[in-house]
Design a protein around this motif. Structure first.
Motif: not given
Length: 297
Positions: A26-32, A148-153, A162-171
């Motif tokens: 989701m952090g990366h998606q804010s750049l997109i 939100i970071s890749s390290t956290r995920i 998994l549920s939190l990882a999926n929220e952070l990933l946005g998918a």
């Protein structure tokens, strides 16, 4: 249409976001989202190919997700000795100006570039202003009061959150790969499965059974997926992703599918015999169906 380029590729009139983008969270998606505002320009995701892992998304999975997020051109630049030796000024002039023809550049607020990470966002803003380019610096995005970071995920996946990882990933967390022949145990139990072998460098959640969503040639199906080494089956089994599609008939061998893990059902365990395994697999199918609101008889 996205084109993968293994070398820097000359483009025209682009809005570029730059980074490692592992997970495309989701952090990366804010750049997109920022570069998507510039509809007159081609949207480019400029990422780097690192030879080492581990990673959340394989390069191919990252490419597929980027396409879903609306990226026009995916550029994967080898992080090799030539790139490492470029100064910040050389990276800006050669890569961003000459090869990308960037009119808009978007980065995170911790972005560094050039030899020994010599350039930072302040230098990038200064260079961009001089070149007449829009430079957007996006602050870190938070969820539940943490960045939100890749390290956290990666940690969430390792911990089984998994549920939190999926929220952070946005998918949902995804495994993409060709369907290969397995031991055909599922077929003998009247429960045929699609088998994939995940890349060795890909980060995996804990072994177990998951409610899953499966993309086959653009169509989505519900499924139940076992991730692990199938301890009930004799012999030394390699780590695999084995999915039973709940409402699909057809031959998947040789096809590339995307399996999204949506919900953890139970941990992987060894059963006394195949009959016990069959009964548990039937229960797993029903639990996956209930999760998706699709009761399985």
């Amino acid at each position: 249409m996205i084109v993968v380029k293994k070398q820097p590729y000359q483009m025209k009139n682009t809005a570029v976001c730059i980074g490692k983008f592992d997970g495309l969270h989701m952090g990366h998606q804010s750049l997109i989202a920022e570069i998507s505002k510039y509809t007159q320009y081609q949207k480019v995701l400029f990422t780097f190919a690192f030879p080492e892992g581990p990673y959340i998304l394989t390069p191919e999975e990252k490419y597929v997700k980027a396409e879903k997020l609306g990226i026009d051109l995916y550029v994967e630049c080898p992080f090799d000795e030539t790139l490492k030796e470029l100064s910040a000024e050389e990276f800006f002039d050669e890569i961003l100006l000459r090869q990308c023809d960037a009119k808009v550049i978007c980065v995170g607020d911790d972005f560094h570039f050039g030899k020994n990470r010599g350039g930072d966002v302040r230098l990038l803003q200064k260079m961009s202003e001089k070149a007449g380019i829009v430079c957007i610096v996006v602050p870190k995005k938070k969820m539940y009061d943490e960045i939100i970071s890749s390290t956290r995920i990666r940690k969430c996946l390792g911990d089984g959150s998994l549920s939190l990882a999926n929220e952070l990933l946005g998918a949902p967390y995804m495994v993409m790969g060709e369907v290969v022949h397995g031991n055909k145990i599922g077929r003998t139990l009247d429960m045929p499965t699609a088998n994939q072998i995940p890349e060795g460098r890909k980060i995996l959640p804990p072994f177990g059974v998951y409610a899953s969503r499966v993309c086959v040639e653009g169509e989505y199906y519900f499924g139940v997926t076992n991730l692990g080494v199938k301890p009930t089956i004799p012999g030394e089994n390699q780590i695999g992703v084995e999915t039973c599609l709940l409402q699909f008939e057809g031959d998947l061998y040789g096809k590339k599918i995307q399996v999204e893990l949506c919900e953890f059902i139970r941990g992987e365990r060894k059963f006394a015999n195949l009959e016990q395994l069959m009964h548990q697999m039937e229960a797993d199918k029903k639990n996956a169906g209930l999760f998706f609101g699709q009761p399985i008889k």
